[in-house]
Design a protein around this motif. Structure first.
Motif, PDB file in Angstrom:
ATOM      1  N   GLN A 197       0.820  -1.210   0.000  1.00 43.53           N
ATOM      2  CA  GLN A 197       0.000   0.000   0.000  1.00 43.53           C
ATOM      3  C   GLN A 197       0.862   1.272   0.000  1.00 43.53           C
ATOM      4  O   GLN A 197       0.341   2.377   0.157  1.00 43.53           O
ATOM      5  N   HIS A 198       2.156   1.087  -0.173  1.00 45.07           N
ATOM      6  CA  HIS A 198       3.083   2.205  -0.026  1.00 45.07           C
ATOM      7  C   HIS A 198       2.755   3.363  -0.984  1.00 45.07           C
ATOM      8  O   HIS A 198       2.678   4.519  -0.562  1.00 45.07           O
ATOM      9  N   ILE A 199       2.584   3.076  -2.253  1.00 49.18           N
ATOM     10  CA  ILE A 199       2.337   4.144  -3.229  1.00 49.18           C
ATOM     11  C   ILE A 199       1.012   4.833  -2.937  1.00 49.18           C
ATOM     12  O   ILE A 199       0.919   6.070  -2.995  1.00 49.18           O
ATOM     13  N   ALA A 200      -0.012   4.059  -2.601  1.00 50.75           N
ATOM     14  CA  ALA A 200      -1.312   4.650  -2.297  1.00 50.75           C
ATOM     15  C   ALA A 200      -1.218   5.622  -1.118  1.00 50.75           C
ATOM     16  O   ALA A 200      -1.799   6.721  -1.146  1.00 50.75           O
ATOM     17  N   LYS A 201      -0.459   5.224  -0.090  1.00 50.93           N
ATOM     18  CA  LYS A 201      -0.284   6.099   1.077  1.00 50.93           C
ATOM     19  C   LYS A 201       0.580   7.311   0.737  1.00 50.93           C
ATOM     20  O   LYS A 201       0.357   8.407   1.249  1.00 50.93           O
ATOM     21  N   LEU A 202       1.567   7.096  -0.125  1.00 44.46           N
ATOM     22  CA  LEU A 202       2.491   8.173  -0.476  1.00 44.46           C
ATOM     23  C   LEU A 202       1.794   9.286  -1.249  1.00 44.46           C
ATOM     24  O   LEU A 202       2.063  10.470  -1.023  1.00 44.46           O
ATOM     25  N   VAL A 203       0.914   8.932  -2.162  1.00 44.27           N
ATOM     26  CA  VAL A 203       0.272   9.945  -3.010  1.00 44.27           C
ATOM     27  C   VAL A 203      -0.988  10.532  -2.376  1.00 44.27           C
ATOM     28  O   VAL A 203      -1.585  11.465  -2.919  1.00 44.27           O
ATOM     29  N   GLU A 204      -1.402  10.009  -1.229  1.00 47.45           N
ATOM     30  CA  GLU A 204      -2.653  10.466  -0.604  1.00 47.45           C
ATOM     31  C   GLU A 204      -2.709  11.978  -0.387  1.00 47.45           C
ATOM     32  O   GLU A 204      -3.740  12.605  -0.687  1.00 47.45           O
ATOM     33  N   PRO A 205      -1.640  12.629   0.137  1.00 50.40           N
ATOM     34  CA  PRO A 205      -1.720  14.078   0.325  1.00 50.40           C
ATOM     35  C   PRO A 205      -1.949  14.844  -0.976  1.00 50.40           C
ATOM     36  O   PRO A 205      -2.612  15.891  -0.974  1.00 50.40           O
ATOM     37  N   VAL A 259      -0.613  20.662  -2.423  1.00 46.93           N
ATOM     38  CA  VAL A 259       0.597  19.854  -2.225  1.00 46.93           C
ATOM     39  C   VAL A 259       1.194  19.481  -3.577  1.00 46.93           C
ATOM     40  O   VAL A 259       0.507  18.945  -4.445  1.00 46.93           O
ATOM     41  N   GLY A 260       2.483  19.781  -3.748  1.00 48.00           N
ATOM     42  CA  GLY A 260       3.165  19.450  -4.990  1.00 48.00           C
ATOM     43  C   GLY A 260       4.193  18.349  -4.851  1.00 48.00           C
ATOM     44  O   GLY A 260       4.630  17.762  -5.842  1.00 48.00           O
ATOM     45  N   LEU A 261       4.599  18.051  -3.605  1.00 48.35           N
ATOM     46  CA  LEU A 261       5.671  17.088  -3.376  1.00 48.35           C
ATOM     47  C   LEU A 261       5.437  16.372  -2.056  1.00 48.35           C
ATOM     48  O   LEU A 261       5.135  17.006  -1.042  1.00 48.35           O
ATOM     49  N   VAL A 262       5.563  15.053  -2.071  1.00 54.28           N
ATOM     50  CA  VAL A 262       5.371  14.240  -0.868  1.00 54.28           C
ATOM     51  C   VAL A 262       6.574  13.322  -0.673  1.00 54.28           C
ATOM     52  O   VAL A 262       7.035  12.676  -1.623  1.00 54.28           O
ATOM     53  N   TYR A 263       7.072  13.272   0.550  1.00 49.71           N
ATOM     54  CA  TYR A 263       8.127  12.338   0.932  1.00 49.71           C
ATOM     55  C   TYR A 263       7.591  11.385   1.988  1.00 49.71           C
ATOM     56  O   TYR A 263       6.758  11.764   2.813  1.00 49.71           O
ATOM     57  N   GLY A 264       8.078  10.156   1.969  1.00 50.82           N
ATOM     58  CA  GLY A 264       7.783   9.219   3.032  1.00 50.82           C
ATOM     59  C   GLY A 264       8.926   9.168   4.024  1.00 50.82           C
ATOM     60  O   GLY A 264       9.792  10.044   4.045  1.00 50.82           O
ATOM     61  N   SER A 323      15.320  10.540   0.269  1.00 50.58           N
ATOM     62  CA  SER A 323      15.102   9.833  -0.997  1.00 50.58           C
ATOM     63  C   SER A 323      14.808   8.361  -0.775  1.00 50.58           C
ATOM     64  O   SER A 323      14.259   7.686  -1.629  1.00 50.58           O
ATOM     65  N   ARG A 324      15.181   7.834   0.386  1.00 48.73           N
ATOM     66  CA  ARG A 324      15.075   6.395   0.621  1.00 48.73           C
ATOM     67  C   ARG A 324      13.627   5.923   0.770  1.00 48.73           C
ATOM     68  O   ARG A 324      13.366   4.729   0.792  1.00 48.73           O
ATOM     69  N   SER A 325      12.694   6.846   0.912  1.00 45.13           N
ATOM     70  CA  SER A 325      11.305   6.455   1.119  1.00 45.13           C
ATOM     71  C   SER A 325      10.489   6.537  -0.157  1.00 45.13           C
ATOM     72  O   SER A 325       9.311   6.213  -0.167  1.00 45.13           O
ATOM     73  N   GLY A 326      11.090   7.015  -1.229  1.00 51.15           N
ATOM     74  CA  GLY A 326      10.320   7.347  -2.412  1.00 51.15           C
ATOM     75  C   GLY A 326       9.721   8.731  -2.262  1.00 51.15           C
ATOM     76  O   GLY A 326       9.610   9.266  -1.153  1.00 51.15           O
ATOM     77  N   ARG A 327       9.376   9.351  -3.382  1.00 49.38           N
ATOM     78  CA  ARG A 327       8.710  10.653  -3.335  1.00 49.38           C
ATOM     79  C   ARG A 327       7.758  10.758  -4.513  1.00 49.38           C
ATOM     80  O   ARG A 327       7.996  10.191  -5.585  1.00 49.38           O
ATOM     81  N   ALA A 328       6.683  11.454  -4.270  1.00 48.39           N
ATOM     82  CA  ALA A 328       5.658  11.660  -5.288  1.00 48.39           C
ATOM     83  C   ALA A 328       5.546  13.146  -5.562  1.00 48.39           C
ATOM     84  O   ALA A 328       5.588  13.958  -4.636  1.00 48.39           O
ATOM     85  N   PHE A 329       5.422  13.522  -6.839  1.00 48.68           N
ATOM     86  CA  PHE A 329       5.282  14.935  -7.151  1.00 48.68           C
ATOM     87  C   PHE A 329       4.333  15.127  -8.330  1.00 48.68           C
ATOM     88  O   PHE A 329       4.120  14.235  -9.144  1.00 48.68           O
TER      89      PHE A 329
END
Length: 203
Positions: A14-22, A29-34, A71-77
């Protein structure tokens, strides 16, 4: 767009789903880090670095969540970021992206409960190489952002008293958690400083 480092492993499917939620719930929001978590190392040095990093992250995240990224957690933008962002050569691209968004007043979000696992350095050569990479990244970033902004990200200039208090808090927690690891880490810090002063570089 979602980016991951090649040597990291998301903690669940579920990592990507949680990462892009914001991004999906807040159009500002333009950028999300885990967040990051160290895999279990096999050597004493790795275990020492794992404990130091965990204590650092817990202390830093608690006080400066708005100025943390990894960077180790992935990032969504979002499109407004990736259509305008241009990474210069030789910059730590995760930190460059974060500071670029701050400079453009683009809202960032830190998902503290979203983890990727990574392997910490297991020997001194890897540790020295990682340290040199960080120092090189700091130097390069100062070509694109004011020095006080770069220093703030790396936890240097939150104010002399605040910075000193934060470092003492982390060291005290480290010592209480495991004195043996604490003194070995102190030895590693001294050894790293000696290698840096002798200008020993590993590539």
């Amino acid at each position: 767009v979602v980016l991951f480092e090649a040597d990291t492993l998301p903690s669940d499917n579920q990592h990507i789903a949680k990462l892009v939620e914001p991004i999906l719930t807040n159009p500002e929001v333009g950028l999300v880090y885990g967040n990051e978590a160290s895999a279990q190392p096999g050597h004493f040095l790795g275990k020492t670095i794992k404990m130091q990093v965990e204590i650092y992250l817990k202390t830093f995240n608690h006080e400066f969540t708005d100025w943390f990224c990894t960077s180790r957690s992935g990032r969504a933008f979002t499109r407004k970021v990736y259509k305008n962002l241009d990474w210069p050569p030789a910059v730590p691209e995760d930190i460059y992206m974060f500071l670029w968004c701050k400079n453009k007043n683009i809202k960032t979000s830190f998902q503290q409960s979203v983890y990727c696992f990574y392997r910490p350095p297991e020997n001194f050569s890897d540790l020295l190489r990682a340290k040199q990479k960080i120092q090189s990244g700091k130097k390069t970033l100062r070509n694109y952002f004011p020095e006080h902004v770069v220093n703030k990200f790396y936890g240097i200039s939150f104010g002399h008293l605040m910075g000193f208090r934060l470092k003492m808090k982390m060291l005290f927690k480290f010592f209480i958690s495991n004195p043996l690891f604490f003194f070995y880490y102190a030895y590693l810090k001294i050894k790293l400083r000696l290698f840096e002063s002798a200008e020993v570089f590993l590539f």
